[in-house]
Write an enzyme that holds these catalytic residues in place. Structure first.
Site, PDB file in Angstrom:
ATOM      1  N   GLY A  14       0.787  -1.228   0.000  1.00  0.00           N
ATOM      2  CA  GLY A  14       0.000   0.000   0.000  1.00  0.00           C
ATOM      3  C   GLY A  14       0.817   1.275   0.000  1.00  0.00           C
ATOM      4  O   GLY A  14       0.315   2.338   0.380  1.00  0.00           O
ATOM      5  N   SER A  15       2.069   1.200  -0.480  1.00  0.00           N
ATOM      6  CA  SER A  15       2.870   2.431  -0.485  1.00  0.00           C
ATOM      7  C   SER A  15       2.301   3.447  -1.482  1.00  0.00           C
ATOM      8  O   SER A  15       2.393   4.655  -1.259  1.00  0.00           O
ATOM      9  CB  SER A  15       4.334   2.129  -0.787  1.00  0.00           C
ATOM     10  OG  SER A  15       4.484   1.677  -2.107  1.00  0.00           O
ATOM     11  N   ASN A  16       1.696   2.963  -2.559  1.00  0.00           N
ATOM     12  CA  ASN A  16       1.079   3.903  -3.504  1.00  0.00           C
ATOM     13  C   ASN A  16      -0.142   4.581  -2.889  1.00  0.00           C
ATOM     14  O   ASN A  16      -0.355   5.779  -3.087  1.00  0.00           O
ATOM     15  CB  ASN A  16       0.718   3.195  -4.804  1.00  0.00           C
ATOM     16  CG  ASN A  16       1.915   3.081  -5.716  1.00  0.00           C
ATOM     17  OD1 ASN A  16       2.338   4.057  -6.308  1.00  0.00           O
ATOM     18  ND2 ASN A  16       2.494   1.898  -5.781  1.00  0.00           N
ATOM     19  N   LYS A  67      -8.329 -12.927 -11.107  1.00  0.00           N
ATOM     20  CA  LYS A  67      -9.217 -11.905 -11.669  1.00  0.00           C
ATOM     21  C   LYS A  67     -10.318 -11.545 -10.677  1.00  0.00           C
ATOM     22  O   LYS A  67     -10.529 -12.248  -9.677  1.00  0.00           O
ATOM     23  CB  LYS A  67      -9.806 -12.375 -12.997  1.00  0.00           C
ATOM     24  CG  LYS A  67     -10.523 -13.694 -12.907  1.00  0.00           C
ATOM     25  CD  LYS A  67     -10.898 -14.198 -14.297  1.00  0.00           C
ATOM     26  CE  LYS A  67     -11.588 -15.539 -14.212  1.00  0.00           C
ATOM     27  NZ  LYS A  67     -12.007 -16.081 -15.478  1.00  0.00           N
ATOM     28  N   MET A  94      -3.448  -7.157  -7.575  1.00  0.00           N
ATOM     29  CA  MET A  94      -2.852  -8.210  -8.395  1.00  0.00           C
ATOM     30  C   MET A  94      -3.894  -9.095  -9.080  1.00  0.00           C
ATOM     31  O   MET A  94      -3.758 -10.318  -9.143  1.00  0.00           O
ATOM     32  CB  MET A  94      -1.900  -9.059  -7.535  1.00  0.00           C
ATOM     33  CG  MET A  94      -0.774  -8.245  -6.913  1.00  0.00           C
ATOM     34  SD  MET A  94       0.171  -7.275  -8.124  1.00  0.00           S
ATOM     35  CE  MET A  94       1.063  -8.578  -8.945  1.00  0.00           C
ATOM     36  N   ARG A  95      -4.949  -8.474  -9.568  1.00  0.00           N
ATOM     37  CA  ARG A  95      -5.987  -9.199 -10.286  1.00  0.00           C
ATOM     38  C   ARG A  95      -6.389  -8.404 -11.517  1.00  0.00           C
ATOM     39  O   ARG A  95      -6.346  -7.172 -11.493  1.00  0.00           O
ATOM     40  CB  ARG A  95      -7.242  -9.365  -9.408  1.00  0.00           C
ATOM     41  CG  ARG A  95      -7.072 -10.388  -8.334  1.00  0.00           C
ATOM     42  CD  ARG A  95      -8.266 -10.439  -7.416  1.00  0.00           C
ATOM     43  NE  ARG A  95      -7.979 -11.389  -6.363  1.00  0.00           N
ATOM     44  CZ  ARG A  95      -8.291 -12.675  -6.402  1.00  0.00           C
ATOM     45  NH1 ARG A  95      -8.982 -13.159  -7.398  1.00  0.00           N
ATOM     46  NH2 ARG A  95      -7.942 -13.482  -5.420  1.00  0.00           N
ATOM     47  N   ASN A 111      -4.846   2.576 -13.182  1.00  0.00           N
ATOM     48  CA  ASN A 111      -3.897   1.563 -12.711  1.00  0.00           C
ATOM     49  C   ASN A 111      -2.491   2.135 -12.757  1.00  0.00           C
ATOM     50  O   ASN A 111      -2.183   2.988 -13.593  1.00  0.00           O
ATOM     51  CB  ASN A 111      -3.967   0.329 -13.620  1.00  0.00           C
ATOM     52  CG  ASN A 111      -3.012  -0.763 -13.188  1.00  0.00           C
ATOM     53  OD1 ASN A 111      -2.946  -1.115 -12.004  1.00  0.00           O
ATOM     54  ND2 ASN A 111      -2.266  -1.317 -14.126  1.00  0.00           N
ATOM     55  N   HIS A 113       1.439   0.885 -13.242  1.00  0.00           N
ATOM     56  CA  HIS A 113       2.204  -0.280 -13.706  1.00  0.00           C
ATOM     57  C   HIS A 113       3.697   0.065 -13.680  1.00  0.00           C
ATOM     58  O   HIS A 113       4.097   1.105 -14.206  1.00  0.00           O
ATOM     59  CB  HIS A 113       1.767  -0.662 -15.124  1.00  0.00           C
ATOM     60  CG  HIS A 113       2.473  -1.876 -15.610  1.00  0.00           C
ATOM     61  ND1 HIS A 113       2.179  -3.139 -15.155  1.00  0.00           N
ATOM     62  CD2 HIS A 113       3.509  -2.029 -16.486  1.00  0.00           C
ATOM     63  CE1 HIS A 113       2.978  -4.016 -15.728  1.00  0.00           C
ATOM     64  NE2 HIS A 113       3.789  -3.368 -16.541  1.00  0.00           N
TER      65      HIS A 113
HETATM   66  C1  GRF Z   1       3.817  -1.356  -7.361  1.00  0.00           C
HETATM   67  O1  GRF Z   1       5.112  -1.595  -7.839  1.00  0.00           O
HETATM   68  C2  GRF Z   1       2.841  -1.185  -8.487  1.00  0.00           C
HETATM   69  O2  GRF Z   1       3.375  -0.541  -9.588  1.00  0.00           O
HETATM   70  C3  GRF Z   1       2.520  -2.617  -8.806  1.00  0.00           C
HETATM   71  O3  GRF Z   1       2.442  -3.255  -7.559  1.00  0.00           O
HETATM   72  C4  GRF Z   1       3.259  -2.557  -6.620  1.00  0.00           C
HETATM   73  C5  GRF Z   1       2.393  -2.158  -5.450  1.00  0.00           C
HETATM   74  O4  GRF Z   1       3.110  -1.561  -4.411  1.00  0.00           O
HETATM   75  N1  GRF Z   1       1.328  -2.689  -9.628  1.00  0.00           N
HETATM   76  P1  GRF Z   1       2.349  -0.921  -3.153  1.00  0.00           P
HETATM   77  O5  GRF Z   1       1.420  -1.998  -2.607  1.00  0.00           O
HETATM   78  O6  GRF Z   1       1.613   0.292  -3.600  1.00  0.00           O
HETATM   79  O7  GRF Z   1       3.450  -0.608  -2.186  1.00  0.00           O
END
Ligand code: GRF
Length: 204
Positions: A14-16, A67, A94-95, A111, A113
């Protein structure tokens, strides 16, 4: 300019999502995260959400492993709509999301990526970039369409691949840019100063 009501779907650390929380707190993104959902019951993203007082819950996606479909997709849409979400953020989810979710939030599913698309869609793209011998890797934030990592691109950031990089060091460098790119892309959506023209997202 319209405040975004975000629903975040994630499977990992969840760092994003944290970068979005931080941008909102800093006043640089006009948004509110209404709900966090994870297909992984003990994912750190759920702890992070709760820590920030955001409703955060596990979404059981069985029997599918890769999915979001069927009753789980229906439930997901119901939860997101019930929370007042207008924009869905896939932050390490991851789906593969399917037509039902995309139809419920038309051109409002984003999304992130960890590659410079269209290079290296799919999983472990930073390892693919390294193995390929790329000198530059990066990150892409895009609208989600029916394909895999194939929708119109909103923001991209490049990072250098260094001689002694491992998959871990390269991914860490990409993640620094992810945390800049996602709030930046959401700001485009919040400001509304864009037009989707075929494959192109024209920002004016
Ligand atoms: C990130 O590298 C994102 O680009 C990919 O999965 C990872 C998720 O990281 N799709 P986080 O859970 O947001 O730390």
């Amino acid at each position: 300019m319209a405040k975004l009501h975000l629903g975040v779907l994630g499977s990992g650390a969840g760092s994003n999502m944290q970068s979005i929380v931080d941008a909102i707190a800093a006043g640089t993104l006009d948004a509110e995260i209404k709900l966090v959902l994870s297909d992984v019951p003990d994912a750190k993203i759920l702890d992070r959400g709760r820590k920030h007082g955001i409703p955060s819950q596990h979404l059981d996606c069985a029997p599918w492993k890769t999915k979001l479909e069927g009753p789980a997709e229906d439930r997901c849409i119901e939860l997101l709509k019930g929370a007042g979400v207008d924009t869905v953020v896939l932050a390490g989810f991851m789906r593969i999301v399917k037509a039902g979710l995309l139809a419920a939030f038309p051109m409002r599913v984003l999304n992130i990526h960890p590659a410079l698309l269209p290079a290296f869609p799919g999983v472990h793209s930073w390892t693919q970039a390294l193995d390929y011998g790329c000198k530059v890797a990066g990150v892409t934030v895009h609208f989600v369409d029916a394909g895999t990592d194939s929708g119109p691109i909103i923001v991209q950031k490049a990072v250098p691949v260094l001689e002694n990089d491992t998959p871990e060091t390269l991914h860490a460098r990409i993640q620094v840019q992810e945390h800049i790119a996602f709030p930046e892309a959401l700001n485009v959506i919040a400001r509304g100063n864009y037009k989707i023209d075929g494959r192109k997202v024209r920002i004016f």
